[in-house]
Design a protein around this motif. Structure first.
Motif, PDB file in Angstrom:
ATOM      1  N   ALA A 178       0.834  -1.201   0.000  1.00 49.43           N
ATOM      2  CA  ALA A 178       0.000   0.000   0.000  1.00 49.43           C
ATOM      3  C   ALA A 178       0.872   1.255   0.000  1.00 49.43           C
ATOM      4  N   ARG A 179       1.954   1.234   0.771  1.00 48.24           N
ATOM      5  CA  ARG A 179       2.863   2.388   0.808  1.00 48.24           C
ATOM      6  C   ARG A 179       3.559   2.563  -0.535  1.00 48.24           C
ATOM      7  N   ARG A 180       3.957   1.467  -1.149  1.00 51.86           N
ATOM      8  CA  ARG A 180       4.612   1.531  -2.458  1.00 51.86           C
ATOM      9  C   ARG A 180       3.646   2.051  -3.518  1.00 51.86           C
TER      10      ARG A 180
ATOM     11  N   GLU B 190       2.053   6.376  -7.262  1.00 53.59           N
ATOM     12  CA  GLU B 190       1.046   7.330  -7.740  1.00 53.59           C
ATOM     13  C   GLU B 190       1.575   8.762  -7.664  1.00 53.59           C
ATOM     14  N   ILE B 191       2.312   9.076  -6.598  1.00 55.52           N
ATOM     15  CA  ILE B 191       2.930  10.406  -6.485  1.00 55.52           C
ATOM     16  C   ILE B 191       3.994  10.579  -7.566  1.00 55.52           C
TER      17      ILE B 191
ATOM     18  N   GLU C  15       2.393  11.328 -10.994  1.00 54.65           N
ATOM     19  CA  GLU C  15       1.962  12.719 -11.126  1.00 54.65           C
ATOM     20  C   GLU C  15       3.159  13.642 -11.365  1.00 54.65           C
ATOM     21  N   ARG C  16       4.239  13.406 -10.615  1.00 52.79           N
ATOM     22  CA  ARG C  16       5.426  14.261 -10.743  1.00 52.79           C
ATOM     23  C   ARG C  16       6.076  14.118 -12.121  1.00 52.79           C
ATOM     24  N   MET C  17       6.179  12.873 -12.608  1.00 51.88           N
ATOM     25  CA  MET C  17       6.796  12.650 -13.912  1.00 51.88           C
ATOM     26  C   MET C  17       5.891  13.125 -15.058  1.00 51.88           C
ATOM     27  N   ALA C  18       4.583  13.034 -14.872  1.00 51.64           N
ATOM     28  CA  ALA C  18       3.662  13.570 -15.877  1.00 51.64           C
ATOM     29  C   ALA C  18       3.818  15.083 -15.974  1.00 51.64           C
ATOM     30  N   ASP C  19       3.993  15.725 -14.829  1.00 55.59           N
ATOM     31  CA  ASP C  19       4.209  17.179 -14.815  1.00 55.59           C
ATOM     32  C   ASP C  19       5.517  17.535 -15.520  1.00 55.59           C
TER      33      ASP C  19
ATOM     34  N   LYS D 261       1.484  -1.328 -13.929  1.00 50.54           N
ATOM     35  CA  LYS D 261       0.027  -1.180 -14.025  1.00 50.54           C
ATOM     36  C   LYS D 261      -0.472  -0.051 -13.132  1.00 50.54           C
ATOM     37  N   ILE D 262       0.141   0.126 -11.959  1.00 54.28           N
ATOM     38  CA  ILE D 262      -0.255   1.205 -11.059  1.00 54.28           C
ATOM     39  C   ILE D 262      -0.023   2.561 -11.729  1.00 54.28           C
ATOM     40  N   ILE D 263       1.116   2.715 -12.412  1.00 52.50           N
ATOM     41  CA  ILE D 263       1.417   3.972 -13.118  1.00 52.50           C
ATOM     42  C   ILE D 263       0.406   4.201 -14.234  1.00 52.50           C
TER      43      ILE D 263
END
Length: 206
Positions: free
Chosen positions: A140-142, A147-148, A151-155, A175-177
Motif C-alpha cells: 500500500a505504501r509503495r 502514484e505520487i 503525477e510528478r513525472m507527468a508534470d 500497471k499502477i502507473i
C-alpha cells in the motif's frame, strides 16, 4: 495423496459421504465416478448404489505458506504469515522484526519472494492462483509512492514537452502507473523495453 471409495444412492450422496470421511470440501478433491448406480423399480427393486473414488488434492495455499517460511528462514529471518484467500487470489502478509531485509531496495527482494510464491502455488497446475506477498503493509505504501511519482513525472513531461522514462518495474507496478494516469488527457503512458528492464514512458499529448 489420500483417496477413498464411497457409495450412496446417488453420485452426490456418495461424494458427500467421502467428503465427510476426508473432513474436507468439494473444491479440495478430485472425483472419479466408478459407477453412476441405478435407482431400480420404485426406487427399491433392482437398485444399485453409485460408487465414486474421491482423491484429496494437496492444499497448495498451505504448502506455499510453509515454503515461504522455509525461504525466509534460509535468509535468516523468522516470520509470521497471515494468509487471506478470496476465490483464486491469495495474499500472504509477512511480519518480522527484520522486515526491511525481506523488502529490500524498492521492494526488489519482496518481489522476488512473490515470484517464487507464484511458482510454488501453481506448480501442480490444477488451479491457477494470483499471489501477492506483502510485508507489513509495504504494498500500500509503495502504491502511494508510485502514484505520487506518476503525477510528478507527468508534470515533467508537460513542462519539458518531451518523453520521460521511468526506472524498470515489474508488471504489477507498471500497471499502477498506467492506471494512475489513464484519465489524464494531456499525457499518455506505454511500456518499453524487455524484461527485466521493461519500463514506463510518459509522453505528452500534443
Amino acid at each position: 495423496m489420500r483417496q477413498i471409495t464411497a457409495s450412496g444412492q446417488t453420485v452426490e450422496e456418495a461424494v458427500q459421504t467421502a467428503l465427510e470421511q476426508l473432513s474436507t470440501t468439494r473444491d479440495q478433491v478430485e472425483v472419479e465416478i466408478v459407477d453412476e448406480g441405478k435407482r431400480g423399480i420404485l426406487g427399491v427393486f433392482g437398485s444399485k448404489p453409485a460408487i465414486v473414488k474421491v482423491i484429496l488434492m494437496k492444499n497448495m495455499v498451505a504448502e506455499t505458506e510453509n515454503y515461504l517460511k522455509t525461504v525466509t528462514r534460509h535468509m535468516g529471518v523468522d516470520v509470521e504469515i497471515t494468509t487471506t484467500v478470496h476465490d483464486n487470489h491469495v495474499t500472504y502478509e509477512l511480519n518480522s522484526d527484520k522486515i526491511a531485509l525481506l523488502i529490500g531496495k524498492r521492494g526488489q527482494t519482496l518481489n522476488a519472494i512473490q515470484y517464487l510464491a507464484h511458482l510454488a502455488i501453481n506448480k501442480d497446475g490444477r488451479k491457477y492462483y494470483t499471489v501477492i506477498v506483502d510485508a507489513e503493509g509495504y504494498r500500500a505504501r509503495r502504491k502511494e509512492t508510485l502514484e505520487i511519482l506518476a503525477e510528478r513525472m507527468a508534470d515533467r513531461a508537460r513542462r519539458t514537452n518531451s518523453k520521460v522514462a521511468l526506472e524498470p518495474m515489474p508488471a504489477f507496478e507498471r500497471k499502477i502507473i498506467h492506471t494512475s494516469l489513464q484519465n489524464v488527457k494531456d499525457v499518455e503512458t506505454y511500456s518499453d523495453g524487455n524484461e527485466p528492464h521493461r519500463h514506463i514512458v510518459i509522453k505528452p499529448n500534443k
